[in-house]
Design an enzyme around this catalytic site. Structure first.
Site, PDB file in Angstrom:
ATOM      1  N   GLY A  54       0.564  -1.394   0.167  1.00 38.82           N
ATOM      2  CA  GLY A  54      -0.002   0.120  -0.546  1.00 38.82           C
ATOM      3  C   GLY A  54       0.600   1.414  -0.374  1.00 38.82           C
ATOM      4  O   GLY A  54       0.337   2.103  -0.338  1.00 38.82           O
ATOM      5  N   GLU A 109       4.123   4.485   5.775  1.00 34.58           N
ATOM      6  CA  GLU A 109       2.900   3.165   6.264  1.00 34.58           C
ATOM      7  C   GLU A 109       2.256   3.654   5.489  1.00 34.58           C
ATOM      8  O   GLU A 109       1.667   5.178   4.938  1.00 34.58           O
ATOM      9  CB  GLU A 109       2.474   2.852   7.597  1.00 34.58           C
ATOM     10  CG  GLU A 109       1.214   1.800   7.875  1.00 34.58           C
ATOM     11  CD  GLU A 109       1.527   0.991   6.865  1.00 34.58           C
ATOM     12  OE1 GLU A 109       1.151   0.381   5.200  1.00 34.58           O
ATOM     13  OE2 GLU A 109       0.585   0.013   7.660  1.00 34.58           O
ATOM     14  N   ASP A 113      -5.349   1.443  10.985  1.00 40.10           N
ATOM     15  CA  ASP A 113      -6.391   1.510  11.471  1.00 40.10           C
ATOM     16  C   ASP A 113      -6.337   0.996  12.385  1.00 40.10           C
ATOM     17  O   ASP A 113      -6.135   1.969  13.850  1.00 40.10           O
ATOM     18  CB  ASP A 113      -6.821   0.581  10.083  1.00 40.10           C
ATOM     19  CG  ASP A 113      -7.866   0.021   9.771  1.00 40.10           C
ATOM     20  OD1 ASP A 113      -8.292  -0.978  10.916  1.00 40.10           O
ATOM     21  OD2 ASP A 113      -8.911   0.394   9.371  1.00 40.10           O
ATOM     22  N   SER A 114      -6.981   0.312  12.444  1.00 39.32           N
ATOM     23  CA  SER A 114      -6.311  -0.808  14.321  1.00 39.32           C
ATOM     24  C   SER A 114      -5.255  -0.407  15.136  1.00 39.32           C
ATOM     25  O   SER A 114      -4.937  -0.031  16.425  1.00 39.32           O
ATOM     26  CB  SER A 114      -6.592  -1.553  14.212  1.00 39.32           C
ATOM     27  OG  SER A 114      -5.488  -2.728  13.605  1.00 39.32           O
ATOM     28  N   GLY A 115      -4.014  -0.145  14.426  1.00 39.78           N
ATOM     29  CA  GLY A 115      -2.494   0.166  14.907  1.00 39.78           C
ATOM     30  C   GLY A 115      -1.480  -1.071  15.155  1.00 39.78           C
ATOM     31  O   GLY A 115      -0.967  -0.758  15.783  1.00 39.78           O
ATOM     32  N   ASN A 116      -2.342  -1.983  14.954  1.00 45.69           N
ATOM     33  CA  ASN A 116      -1.315  -3.533  15.543  1.00 45.69           C
ATOM     34  C   ASN A 116      -0.417  -3.237  13.868  1.00 45.69           C
ATOM     35  O   ASN A 116       0.644  -3.901  14.666  1.00 45.69           O
ATOM     36  CB  ASN A 116      -2.317  -4.137  14.545  1.00 45.69           C
ATOM     37  CG  ASN A 116      -3.586  -4.824  15.902  1.00 45.69           C
ATOM     38  OD1 ASN A 116      -3.088  -5.230  16.937  1.00 45.69           O
ATOM     39  ND2 ASN A 116      -4.104  -4.419  15.461  1.00 45.69           N
ATOM     40  N   THR A 117      -0.557  -2.922  12.857  1.00 49.66           N
ATOM     41  CA  THR A 117       0.613  -3.247  11.831  1.00 49.66           C
ATOM     42  C   THR A 117       2.045  -2.302  12.687  1.00 49.66           C
ATOM     43  O   THR A 117       3.188  -2.961  12.435  1.00 49.66           O
ATOM     44  CB  THR A 117       0.574  -3.129  10.533  1.00 49.66           C
ATOM     45  OG1 THR A 117      -0.906  -3.347  10.282  1.00 49.66           O
ATOM     46  CG2 THR A 117       1.722  -3.199   9.471  1.00 49.66           C
ATOM     47  N   LEU A 118       1.641  -0.641  12.948  1.00 52.80           N
ATOM     48  CA  LEU A 118       2.640  -0.278  13.202  1.00 52.80           C
ATOM     49  C   LEU A 118       3.179  -0.562  14.882  1.00 52.80           C
ATOM     50  O   LEU A 118       4.240   0.278  14.759  1.00 52.80           O
ATOM     51  CB  LEU A 118       2.223   0.892  13.286  1.00 52.80           C
ATOM     52  CG  LEU A 118       2.172   1.857  11.667  1.00 52.80           C
ATOM     53  CD1 LEU A 118       1.362   3.182  11.793  1.00 52.80           C
ATOM     54  CD2 LEU A 118       3.627   1.874  11.039  1.00 52.80           C
ATOM     55  N   ARG A 175      -5.164   0.720  -7.056  1.00 57.44           N
ATOM     56  CA  ARG A 175      -3.649   1.858  -6.428  1.00 57.44           C
ATOM     57  C   ARG A 175      -3.643   2.314  -6.374  1.00 57.44           C
ATOM     58  O   ARG A 175      -3.201   3.251  -6.709  1.00 57.44           O
ATOM     59  CB  ARG A 175      -2.936  -0.526  -6.271  1.00 57.44           C
ATOM     60  CG  ARG A 175      -3.020  -0.850  -5.375  1.00 57.44           C
ATOM     61  CD  ARG A 175      -2.841  -1.954  -5.517  1.00 57.44           C
ATOM     62  NE  ARG A 175      -1.714  -3.369  -4.231  1.00 57.44           N
ATOM     63  CZ  ARG A 175      -2.439  -3.213  -3.210  1.00 57.44           C
ATOM     64  NH1 ARG A 175      -2.254  -2.181  -2.278  1.00 57.44           N
ATOM     65  NH2 ARG A 175      -2.225  -4.583  -2.369  1.00 57.44           N
TER      66      ARG A 175
HETATM   67  P1  XMP Z   1      -4.321  -1.664  10.570  1.00 56.59           P
HETATM   68  O1  XMP Z   1      -5.247  -2.034  11.483  1.00 56.59           O
HETATM   69  O2  XMP Z   1      -2.571  -3.192  11.567  1.00 56.59           O
HETATM   70  O3  XMP Z   1      -3.960  -2.035   8.975  1.00 56.59           O
HETATM   71  O4  XMP Z   1      -3.865  -0.306  11.305  1.00 56.59           O
HETATM   72  C1  XMP Z   1      -3.736  -1.250   9.143  1.00 56.59           C
HETATM   73  C2  XMP Z   1      -3.778  -1.382   7.297  1.00 56.59           C
HETATM   74  O5  XMP Z   1      -5.104  -1.600   7.216  1.00 56.59           O
HETATM   75  C3  XMP Z   1      -5.291  -1.495   6.106  1.00 56.59           C
HETATM   76  N1  XMP Z   1      -6.127  -1.062   5.547  1.00 56.59           N
HETATM   77  C4  XMP Z   1      -7.158  -1.381   4.806  1.00 56.59           C
HETATM   78  N2  XMP Z   1      -6.734  -0.903   3.291  1.00 56.59           N
HETATM   79  N3  XMP Z   1      -8.383   0.499   2.225  1.00 56.59           N
HETATM   80  C5  XMP Z   1      -6.966   0.090   1.566  1.00 56.59           C
HETATM   81  O6  XMP Z   1      -7.059  -0.249   0.710  1.00 56.59           O
HETATM   82  C6  XMP Z   1      -8.567   1.096   3.729  1.00 56.59           C
HETATM   83  O7  XMP Z   1      -9.472   1.949   3.448  1.00 56.59           O
HETATM   84  C7  XMP Z   1      -7.815   0.362   4.653  1.00 56.59           C
HETATM   85  N4  XMP Z   1      -8.233   0.714   5.606  1.00 56.59           N
HETATM   86  C8  XMP Z   1      -6.831  -0.804   7.007  1.00 56.59           C
HETATM   87  C9  XMP Z   1      -4.226  -1.636   5.093  1.00 56.59           C
HETATM   88  O8  XMP Z   1      -3.323  -2.554   4.170  1.00 56.59           O
HETATM   89  C10 XMP Z   1      -3.361  -1.148   6.176  1.00 56.59           C
HETATM   90  O9  XMP Z   1      -2.048  -1.142   6.089  1.00 56.59           O
HETATM   91 MG    MG Z   2      -0.274  -1.453   4.162  1.00 57.14          MG
END
Ligand code: XMP
Ligand code: MG
Length: 187
Positions: A54, A109, A113-118, A175
């Site tokens: 992304g 990034e 979203d939830s913050g789990n990835t970061l 994309r």
């Molecule tokens: P977390 O929950 O870990 O997620 O913060 C981050 C990842 O969730 C995906 N994401 C999206 N991807 N449109 C997208 O194309 C969206 O609206 C969206 N919301 C969350 C994304 O991969 C991000 O890195």
């Molecule tokens: Mg992503």
């Protein structure tokens, strides 16, 4: 002759343009300026680590607007919703080419979203002995946060809707749209 700008039209999946290309470009300029200011006295290159897939367009634009010395690198992770992974679970699929130990690192990034990835990435990179770590996210969905994550550079805050374009996808589509568009909710 002036180049002709062609803006791909919205398709049946997309309800509206949330952030247009000019607004994106101006904001990325501002973020690059802030990052330049923060790291301008660094003697060594800053390592930008983009989270695939992304972030690839944000990374391309942001890195080309920086004037500080920097290295571009990428990682790939898999998070919930992909290949049946559990909610909150993050796995490293592809690591950086650079050894991050003793370097200043900026994670790049697409969306928080939830913050789990970061949160996973910050923990992982800290355990490798980075000198410093900061985060730049292009989009932030504040309503979706589950974990507190420090993010130093945020492009835009958006509501809790699924968005595509500027690197973000729906099932790998959209994309390359030059703007951020909102999708109709899936029934
Ligand atoms: P977390 O929950 O870990 O997620 O913060 C981050 C990842 O969730 C995906 N994401 C999206 N991807 N449109 C997208 O194309 C969206 O609206 C969206 N919301 C969350 C994304 O991969 C991000 O890195
Ligand atoms: Mg992503």
């Amino acid at each position: 002759m002036a180049p002709t700008l062609s803006i791909p039209p919205l398709t049946k999946d997309l309800s509206r343009i949330l952030i247009d290309a000019d607004t994106i470009s101006r904001r990325v300029d501002e973020l690059a300026h802030k990052i330049d200011e923060k790291y301008k006295d660094l003697d060594e290159p800053l390592i930008l680590v983009g989270v695939l897939k992304g972030s690839f367009i944000f990374m391309a634009d942001l890195s080309r607007k920086l004037t500080i010395k920097h290295i571009v690198d990428f990682i790939a992770i898999s998070s919930y919703g992909e290949k049946g992974d559990k909610r909150g679970e993050v796995r490293l699929l592809m690591d950086t080419r650079e050894n991050l130990a003793d370097h200043h690192v900026l994670i790049v990034e697409d969306i928080l979203d939830s913050g789990n990835t970061l949160s996973y990435l910050i923990k992982t990179f800290k355990s490798r002995g980075v000198k410093s770590i900061e985060t730049a996210v292009f989009l932030d969905k504040p309503e979706r946060h589950e974990i507190d994550v420090p993010v130093e550079y945020v492009g835009f805050e958006i509501p809790d809707v699924w968005v595509v374009g500027y690197g973000l996808d729906y099932k790998e589509q959209y994309r390359t749209l030059p703007y951020i568009a909102e999708m109709y909710p899936k029934k």
